[in-house]
Design a protein around this motif. Structure first.
Motif, mmCIF file in Angstrom:
data_model
loop_
_atom_site.group_PDB
_atom_site.id
_atom_site.type_symbol
_atom_site.label_atom_id
_atom_site.label_comp_id
_atom_site.label_asym_id
_atom_site.label_seq_id
_atom_site.Cartn_x
_atom_site.Cartn_y
_atom_site.Cartn_z
ATOM 1 N N MET A 2 0.842 -1.178 0.000
ATOM 2 C CA MET A 2 0.000 0.000 0.000
ATOM 3 C C MET A 2 0.884 1.238 0.000
ATOM 4 S SD MET A 2 -3.061 0.834 2.537
ATOM 5 C CE MET A 2 -3.122 2.338 3.412
ATOM 6 N N THR A 3 0.587 2.187 -0.864
ATOM 7 C CA THR A 3 1.340 3.418 -0.951
ATOM 8 C C THR A 3 0.884 4.363 0.148
ATOM 9 O OG1 THR A 3 1.484 3.119 -3.329
ATOM 10 C CG2 THR A 3 1.963 5.311 -2.482
ATOM 11 N N SER A 4 1.832 4.941 0.826
ATOM 12 C CA SER A 4 1.493 5.866 1.900
ATOM 13 C C SER A 4 2.015 7.253 1.579
ATOM 14 C CB SER A 4 2.075 5.385 3.232
ATOM 15 O OG SER A 4 3.478 5.339 3.148
ATOM 16 N N LYS A 5 1.370 8.249 2.152
ATOM 17 C CA LYS A 5 1.848 9.610 1.961
ATOM 18 C C LYS A 5 3.088 9.789 2.825
ATOM 19 C CE LYS A 5 -0.763 11.690 5.637
ATOM 20 N NZ LYS A 5 -1.410 12.797 6.181
ATOM 21 N N LEU A 6 4.038 10.550 2.324
ATOM 22 C CA LEU A 6 5.260 10.826 3.057
ATOM 23 C C LEU A 6 5.225 12.223 3.656
ATOM 24 C CD1 LEU A 6 7.796 9.304 0.540
ATOM 25 C CD2 LEU A 6 6.901 8.277 2.620
ATOM 26 N N GLU A 7 4.666 13.137 2.928
ATOM 27 C CA GLU A 7 4.536 14.526 3.350
ATOM 28 C C GLU A 7 3.229 15.064 2.784
ATOM 29 O OE1 GLU A 7 6.744 16.270 5.191
ATOM 30 O OE2 GLU A 7 8.453 14.909 5.139
ATOM 31 N N THR A 8 2.610 15.976 3.508
ATOM 32 C CA THR A 8 1.439 16.683 3.001
ATOM 33 C C THR A 8 1.738 18.170 3.069
ATOM 34 O OG1 THR A 8 -0.105 14.974 3.712
ATOM 35 C CG2 THR A 8 -1.031 17.157 3.323
ATOM 36 N N TYR A 9 1.516 18.857 1.979
ATOM 37 C CA TYR A 9 1.771 20.291 1.908
ATOM 38 C C TYR A 9 0.467 21.026 1.649
ATOM 39 C CZ TYR A 9 6.583 18.750 1.577
ATOM 40 O OH TYR A 9 7.781 18.146 1.823
ATOM 41 N N SER A 10 0.270 22.109 2.371
ATOM 42 C CA SER A 10 -0.975 22.865 2.268
ATOM 43 C C SER A 10 -1.061 23.679 0.994
ATOM 44 C CB SER A 10 -1.144 23.787 3.479
ATOM 45 O OG SER A 10 -0.040 24.688 3.560
ATOM 46 N N ASP A 11 0.083 24.115 0.482
ATOM 47 C CA ASP A 11 0.091 24.891 -0.760
ATOM 48 C C ASP A 11 1.466 24.789 -1.408
ATOM 49 O OD1 ASP A 11 1.814 26.812 0.488
ATOM 50 O OD2 ASP A 11 0.070 27.911 1.220
ATOM 51 N N GLN A 12 1.609 25.406 -2.552
ATOM 52 C CA GLN A 12 2.831 25.274 -3.330
ATOM 53 C C GLN A 12 4.035 25.882 -2.608
ATOM 54 O OE1 GLN A 12 2.354 26.475 -7.373
ATOM 55 N NE2 GLN A 12 4.482 26.139 -7.894
ATOM 56 N N ASP A 13 3.867 27.025 -1.974
ATOM 57 C CA ASP A 13 4.980 27.636 -1.249
ATOM 58 C C ASP A 13 5.461 26.735 -0.112
ATOM 59 O OD1 ASP A 13 5.137 29.896 -2.853
ATOM 60 O OD2 ASP A 13 3.770 31.055 -1.580
ATOM 61 N N ALA A 14 4.534 26.127 0.610
ATOM 62 C CA ALA A 14 4.898 25.216 1.697
ATOM 63 C C ALA A 14 5.658 24.013 1.148
ATOM 64 C CB ALA A 14 3.654 24.761 2.451
ATOM 65 N N ALA A 15 5.260 23.523 -0.018
ATOM 66 C CA ALA A 15 5.948 22.382 -0.630
ATOM 67 C C ALA A 15 7.378 22.765 -1.016
ATOM 68 C CB ALA A 15 5.176 21.886 -1.843
ATOM 69 N N LYS A 16 7.555 23.921 -1.646
ATOM 70 C CA LYS A 16 8.901 24.377 -2.028
ATOM 71 C C LYS A 16 9.795 24.516 -0.807
ATOM 72 C CE LYS A 16 7.650 26.990 -6.157
ATOM 73 N NZ LYS A 16 7.579 28.316 -6.763
ATOM 74 N N LYS A 17 9.281 25.171 0.211
ATOM 75 C CA LYS A 17 10.067 25.371 1.436
ATOM 76 C C LYS A 17 10.363 24.049 2.128
ATOM 77 C CE LYS A 17 8.306 29.990 2.290
ATOM 78 N NZ LYS A 17 7.366 30.803 3.039
ATOM 79 N N GLY A 18 9.387 23.166 2.185
ATOM 80 C CA GLY A 18 9.564 21.881 2.855
ATOM 81 C C GLY A 18 10.593 21.001 2.178
ATOM 82 N N LEU A 19 10.534 20.907 0.848
ATOM 83 C CA LEU A 19 11.479 20.067 0.118
ATOM 84 C C LEU A 19 12.895 20.612 0.182
ATOM 85 C CD1 LEU A 19 9.349 19.097 -2.994
ATOM 86 C CD2 LEU A 19 9.914 17.665 -1.030
ATOM 87 N N LYS A 20 13.025 21.926 0.097
ATOM 88 C CA LYS A 20 14.345 22.543 0.161
ATOM 89 C C LYS A 20 14.852 22.567 1.606
ATOM 90 C CE LYS A 20 16.897 26.727 -0.919
ATOM 91 N NZ LYS A 20 16.790 28.129 -1.277
ATOM 92 N N GLY A 21 14.013 22.965 2.531
ATOM 93 C CA GLY A 21 14.414 23.131 3.922
ATOM 94 C C GLY A 21 14.838 21.849 4.602
ATOM 95 N N LYS A 22 14.255 20.744 4.230
ATOM 96 C CA LYS A 22 14.616 19.453 4.830
ATOM 97 C C LYS A 22 15.764 18.779 4.086
ATOM 98 C CE LYS A 22 10.174 18.506 6.951
ATOM 99 N NZ LYS A 22 9.039 17.585 7.025
ATOM 100 N N GLY A 23 16.297 19.445 3.069
ATOM 101 C CA GLY A 23 17.437 18.909 2.338
ATOM 102 C C GLY A 23 17.098 17.864 1.297
ATOM 103 N N TYR A 24 15.821 17.692 0.990
ATOM 104 C CA TYR A 24 15.426 16.715 -0.025
ATOM 105 C C TYR A 24 15.810 17.176 -1.421
ATOM 106 C CZ TYR A 24 12.531 14.760 3.704
ATOM 107 O OH TYR A 24 12.081 14.228 4.876
ATOM 108 N N VAL A 25 15.865 18.484 -1.618
ATOM 109 C CA VAL A 25 16.218 19.072 -2.904
ATOM 110 C C VAL A 25 17.442 19.953 -2.690
ATOM 111 C CG1 VAL A 25 15.468 20.610 -4.743
ATOM 112 C CG2 VAL A 25 13.840 19.026 -3.736
ATOM 113 N N GLY A 26 18.565 19.537 -3.259
ATOM 114 C CA GLY A 26 19.807 20.289 -3.103
ATOM 115 C C GLY A 26 19.856 21.504 -4.005
#
Length: 123
Positions: free
Chosen positions: A1-25
């Motif tokens: 079963m596929t599970s969600k890893l992260e949920t983002y409320s909007d596009q800005d939150a997604a950009k900040k979350g992916l960059k801020g946690k080091g997922y996107v260098g």
């Protein structure tokens, strides 16, 4: 079963979350922004997902040059009725129609398994 890893409320939150946690260098920030633009403007619907997905189908959005570490592909399903989405995997383009799932943001098992090369449906 596929599970969600992260949920983002909007596009800005997604950009900040992916960059801020080091997922996107640093070399992938532009591509991640472009992939998120595509996701928030309607990515491509692909294979079946977990029964917890409202539509029962995932989507993916990609940006950057295939075969490089500067590309980004997000696999997600939208959270209805808002504009947020559930991220289920993050990877790079291995070729025009294959994706290498990252070691941090991928599933423990198929589909979209960590460190595996998969098609758009995770297989």
């Amino acid at each position: 079963m596929t599970s969600k890893l992260e949920t983002y409320s909007d596009q800005d939150a997604a950009k900040k979350g992916l960059k801020g946690k080091g997922y996107v260098g640093p070399g992938r920030v532009t591509a991640s922004g472009q992939a998120l633009n595509q996701a928030y403007n309607g990515g491509r619907t692909v294979g079946p997902m977990s029964s917890t997905a409202s539509s029962g189908r995932s989507s993916h959005a990609s940006a950057g040059k295939a075969g490089t570490n500067a590309s980004v592909t997000v696999f997600y399903y939208p959270k209805e009725p808002s504009s947020s989405f559930h991220l289920v995997a993050l990877g790079v383009h291995a070729s025009a129609d294959l994706y290498k799932i990252g070691k941090e943001l991928g599933q423990d098992q198929a589909p979209f398994q960590k460190k595996k090369t998969v098609g758009p449906e995770g297989r």
